[in-house]
Design a protein around this motif. Sequence first.
Motif, mmCIF file in Angstrom:
data_model
loop_
_atom_site.group_PDB
_atom_site.id
_atom_site.type_symbol
_atom_site.label_atom_id
_atom_site.label_comp_id
_atom_site.label_asym_id
_atom_site.label_seq_id
_atom_site.Cartn_x
_atom_site.Cartn_y
_atom_site.Cartn_z
ATOM 1 N N GLY A 176 -41.291 22.887 59.149
ATOM 2 C CA GLY A 176 -42.620 23.307 59.542
ATOM 3 C C GLY A 176 -43.589 23.507 58.400
ATOM 4 O O GLY A 176 -43.270 23.312 57.222
ATOM 5 N N THR A 177 -44.792 23.936 58.767
ATOM 6 C CA THR A 177 -45.907 24.025 57.824
ATOM 7 C C THR A 177 -45.664 25.041 56.723
ATOM 8 O O THR A 177 -46.009 24.806 55.556
ATOM 9 C CB THR A 177 -47.197 24.394 58.583
ATOM 10 N N THR A 178 -45.081 26.185 57.069
ATOM 11 C CA THR A 178 -44.845 27.218 56.056
ATOM 12 C C THR A 178 -43.960 26.691 54.943
ATOM 13 O O THR A 178 -44.220 26.923 53.749
ATOM 14 C CB THR A 178 -44.202 28.463 56.690
ATOM 15 N N ALA A 179 -42.911 25.968 55.300
ATOM 16 C CA ALA A 179 -41.998 25.426 54.296
ATOM 17 C C ALA A 179 -42.674 24.357 53.451
ATOM 18 O O ALA A 179 -42.416 24.256 52.245
ATOM 19 C CB ALA A 179 -40.750 24.852 54.970
ATOM 20 N N VAL A 180 -43.553 23.564 54.075
ATOM 21 C CA VAL A 180 -44.281 22.547 53.306
ATOM 22 C C VAL A 180 -45.167 23.216 52.261
ATOM 23 O O VAL A 180 -45.244 22.779 51.112
ATOM 24 C CB VAL A 180 -45.116 21.652 54.237
ATOM 25 N N GLY A 181 -45.829 24.296 52.651
ATOM 26 C CA GLY A 181 -46.642 25.035 51.692
ATOM 27 C C GLY A 181 -45.817 25.605 50.557
ATOM 28 O O GLY A 181 -46.208 25.559 49.388
ATOM 29 N N ALA A 182 -44.644 26.139 50.905
ATOM 30 C CA ALA A 182 -43.751 26.675 49.879
ATOM 31 C C ALA A 182 -43.283 25.575 48.934
ATOM 32 O O ALA A 182 -43.209 25.765 47.714
ATOM 33 C CB ALA A 182 -42.551 27.343 50.539
ATOM 34 N N LEU A 183 -42.955 24.413 49.495
ATOM 35 C CA LEU A 183 -42.544 23.272 48.671
ATOM 36 C C LEU A 183 -43.671 22.847 47.746
ATOM 37 O O LEU A 183 -43.438 22.506 46.578
ATOM 38 C CB LEU A 183 -42.129 22.110 49.574
ATOM 39 N N GLY A 184 -44.908 22.895 48.247
ATOM 40 C CA GLY A 184 -46.041 22.525 47.415
ATOM 41 C C GLY A 184 -46.223 23.463 46.233
ATOM 42 O O GLY A 184 -46.477 23.016 45.112
ATOM 43 N N VAL A 185 -46.050 24.774 46.464
ATOM 44 C CA VAL A 185 -46.201 25.745 45.382
ATOM 45 C C VAL A 185 -45.092 25.578 44.348
ATOM 46 O O VAL A 185 -45.351 25.429 43.147
ATOM 47 C CB VAL A 185 -46.192 27.188 45.945
ATOM 48 N N ALA A 186 -43.844 25.596 44.803
ATOM 49 C CA ALA A 186 -42.722 25.482 43.869
ATOM 50 C C ALA A 186 -42.710 24.121 43.189
ATOM 51 O O ALA A 186 -42.405 24.008 41.994
ATOM 52 C CB ALA A 186 -41.405 25.708 44.609
ATOM 53 N N GLY A 187 -43.052 23.084 43.945
ATOM 54 C CA GLY A 187 -43.078 21.752 43.354
ATOM 55 C C GLY A 187 -44.124 21.618 42.274
ATOM 56 O O GLY A 187 -43.913 20.927 41.268
ATOM 57 N N THR A 188 -45.258 22.293 42.444
ATOM 58 C CA THR A 188 -46.300 22.267 41.409
ATOM 59 C C THR A 188 -45.795 22.898 40.118
ATOM 60 O O THR A 188 -46.036 22.379 39.016
ATOM 61 C CB THR A 188 -47.549 23.014 41.904
ATOM 62 N N VAL A 189 -45.085 24.016 40.234
ATOM 63 C CA VAL A 189 -44.538 24.678 39.047
ATOM 64 C C VAL A 189 -43.540 23.768 38.338
ATOM 65 O O VAL A 189 -43.605 23.564 37.118
ATOM 66 C CB VAL A 189 -43.860 26.007 39.428
ATOM 67 N N LEU A 190 -42.615 23.191 39.102
ATOM 68 C CA LEU A 190 -41.592 22.329 38.502
ATOM 69 C C LEU A 190 -42.209 21.083 37.881
ATOM 70 O O LEU A 190 -41.829 20.672 36.775
ATOM 71 C CB LEU A 190 -40.565 21.932 39.565
ATOM 72 N N THR A 191 -43.160 20.481 38.581
ATOM 73 C CA THR A 191 -43.803 19.272 38.057
ATOM 74 C C THR A 191 -44.522 19.568 36.750
ATOM 75 O O THR A 191 -44.473 18.765 35.803
ATOM 76 C CB THR A 191 -44.798 18.724 39.088
ATOM 77 N N THR A 192 -45.171 20.728 36.683
ATOM 78 C CA THR A 192 -45.866 21.106 35.452
ATOM 79 C C THR A 192 -44.883 21.266 34.301
ATOM 80 O O THR A 192 -45.118 20.769 33.184
ATOM 81 C CB THR A 192 -46.646 22.420 35.656
ATOM 82 N N LEU A 193 -43.773 21.951 34.547
ATOM 83 C CA LEU A 193 -42.775 22.158 33.494
ATOM 84 C C LEU A 193 -42.221 20.829 32.996
ATOM 85 O O LEU A 193 -42.087 20.612 31.782
ATOM 86 C CB LEU A 193 -41.638 23.042 34.014
ATOM 87 N N VAL A 194 -41.902 19.948 33.921
ATOM 88 C CA VAL A 194 -41.319 18.653 33.531
ATOM 89 C C VAL A 194 -42.360 17.790 32.824
ATOM 90 O O VAL A 194 -42.061 17.139 31.807
ATOM 91 C CB VAL A 194 -40.748 17.931 34.765
ATOM 92 N N ASN A 195 -43.597 17.777 33.324
ATOM 93 C CA ASN A 195 -44.645 16.973 32.691
ATOM 94 C C ASN A 195 -44.930 17.437 31.264
ATOM 95 O O ASN A 195 -45.226 16.626 30.381
ATOM 96 C CB ASN A 195 -45.924 17.017 33.515
ATOM 97 N N LEU A 196 -44.848 18.744 31.034
ATOM 98 C CA LEU A 196 -45.056 19.242 29.683
ATOM 99 C C LEU A 196 -43.953 18.778 28.728
ATOM 100 O O LEU A 196 -44.154 18.757 27.515
ATOM 101 C CB LEU A 196 -45.125 20.773 29.683
ATOM 102 N N CYS A 197 -42.813 18.414 29.288
ATOM 103 C CA CYS A 197 -41.677 17.959 28.466
ATOM 104 C C CYS A 197 -41.564 16.439 28.401
ATOM 105 O O CYS A 197 -40.526 15.915 27.975
ATOM 106 C CB CYS A 197 -40.374 18.545 29.005
ATOM 107 N N VAL A 198 -42.623 15.728 28.816
ATOM 108 C CA VAL A 198 -42.564 14.269 28.797
ATOM 109 C C VAL A 198 -42.418 13.734 27.374
ATOM 110 O O VAL A 198 -42.032 12.575 27.164
ATOM 111 C CB VAL A 198 -43.818 13.686 29.490
ATOM 112 N N PHE A 199 -42.714 14.592 26.373
ATOM 113 C CA PHE A 199 -42.515 14.172 24.980
ATOM 114 C C PHE A 199 -41.066 13.792 24.713
ATOM 115 O O PHE A 199 -40.776 13.040 23.770
ATOM 116 C CB PHE A 199 -42.957 15.289 24.026
ATOM 117 N N LEU A 200 -40.132 14.293 25.517
ATOM 118 C CA LEU A 200 -38.727 13.927 25.331
ATOM 119 C C LEU A 200 -38.519 12.434 25.534
ATOM 120 O O LEU A 200 -37.683 11.818 24.861
ATOM 121 C CB LEU A 200 -37.845 14.722 26.306
ATOM 122 N N ALA A 201 -39.272 11.860 26.470
ATOM 123 C CA ALA A 201 -39.195 10.411 26.672
ATOM 124 C C ALA A 201 -39.986 9.669 25.613
ATOM 125 O O ALA A 201 -39.496 8.724 24.988
ATOM 126 C CB ALA A 201 -39.706 10.052 28.071
#
Length: 433
Positions: free
Chosen positions: A40-65
């Motif tokens: 449902g919608t609540t879980a999609v919103g939660a996924l969007g919030v947590a996914g934004t945090v994770l994506t930011t952390l990983v994108n900041l580490c793109v220097f590894l590649a």
Amino acid sequence: MPITPRDREILRLAVPAFGALVAEPLFLLADYAIVGHGLGTTAVGALGVAGTVLTTLVNLCVFLAYGTTASVARQTGAGNHARAMRSGVDGIWLALGIGVALIAVFWPLAPAVVELFGANAGQSAQAVTYLRISLLGTPGMLVVLAGTGVLRGLQDTLTPLVVAVGSFALNAALNGWFVLVLDWGIAGSAWGTVLAQTLGAAVYLVVVARGALRLGTSLLPGAAGLKEAGAAGFALLIRTVCLRVVLLAATVIATRMGEAELAAYAIATQVWTLLAFALDAIAIAGQAITGRSLGAGDVTTTRDATRRMTQWGLWSGSVLGLLVIAARPVLPGVFDADPAVTELLLALLWPVAVFQPICGIVFVLDGVLIGAGDQRYLAWAGVWTTLAYLPAALFASGFGVVALWCALGVWMIARLITLARRAAGTAWLITGA
């Protein structure tokens, strides 16, 4: 235009790289579809919030590649295959160390980080659950970045494509099983991501370990290599942070303009991001080719390849810009935009299209200088171009969302000037291992 041997080399590296780049957003859409259908919608919103945090952390580490690609490619070009693999092994150890550190730091901070997004109680609880479980997969995610850099440095972009498609397909399958069949809730989606990323990382560990053992390279970390990788990574981290500051500032300004403005800006950003994946594929080829040719001491090939890839970037950007113009009348309907958003989006797509040729050149030159190991200059250029953008964005905030996007164009022009001036000189043409 006639296809030359140089073009075939560029395409051999760029086409699989493009496939690997677009695999991730396509399979992330599958994750959202599974969570939305099952929870449902609540879980999609939660996924969007947590996914934004994770994506930011990983994108900041793109220097590894990026950093690993440059160092491995340079050593490969110089014929130092054992040292090339040594750089790859050290890059993977650095990725593991950063991944463990991220778990240690953000596990206890997860509730506070989620709270910053202002989500409701139901979304926040699920977002914390998803974030904490997914953090366990960050070492694997970062090893995938470093492993991808190793293989790109070895002039292999096909294997990363295969691993990317396999990992994201497995991710979608596991998420479907855990969420829809086993009814694990949003935790099931997180565990599916962790397992898929960890297995993808295991593939890279096996590939790199086999290569290292074949060349007699130790699998233990080397202090000197870790220090070198960390120094190069820090400069690229500054560059990446500057990119994120620009994009974040633009989003904040668009948010304050109003709901319709934010929606139109968000859709335009998604279109621009998809186009960026296509252009970034040529930049990845630039990293690999530049590092190898400079390592071999071949300045002439480096210049010729840079010139040709810049042409590819310009032509590709021009074609993509024309495609945006052609698709402009139908794009609002694809996103089911309401009339107010549609009107703004139709106006925004003009600057999105116009700036694509500039983006094509900028992305290529950025990749070339990364491949040359010119990270310190890129860090300083990132700072100066960000400082050029912020006043333009603040000025544009009083004239609407189209002016805000034109401020992004000012930023891209500033990047073009700094990168083109550097590429025209000789300071970055350092040859040898």
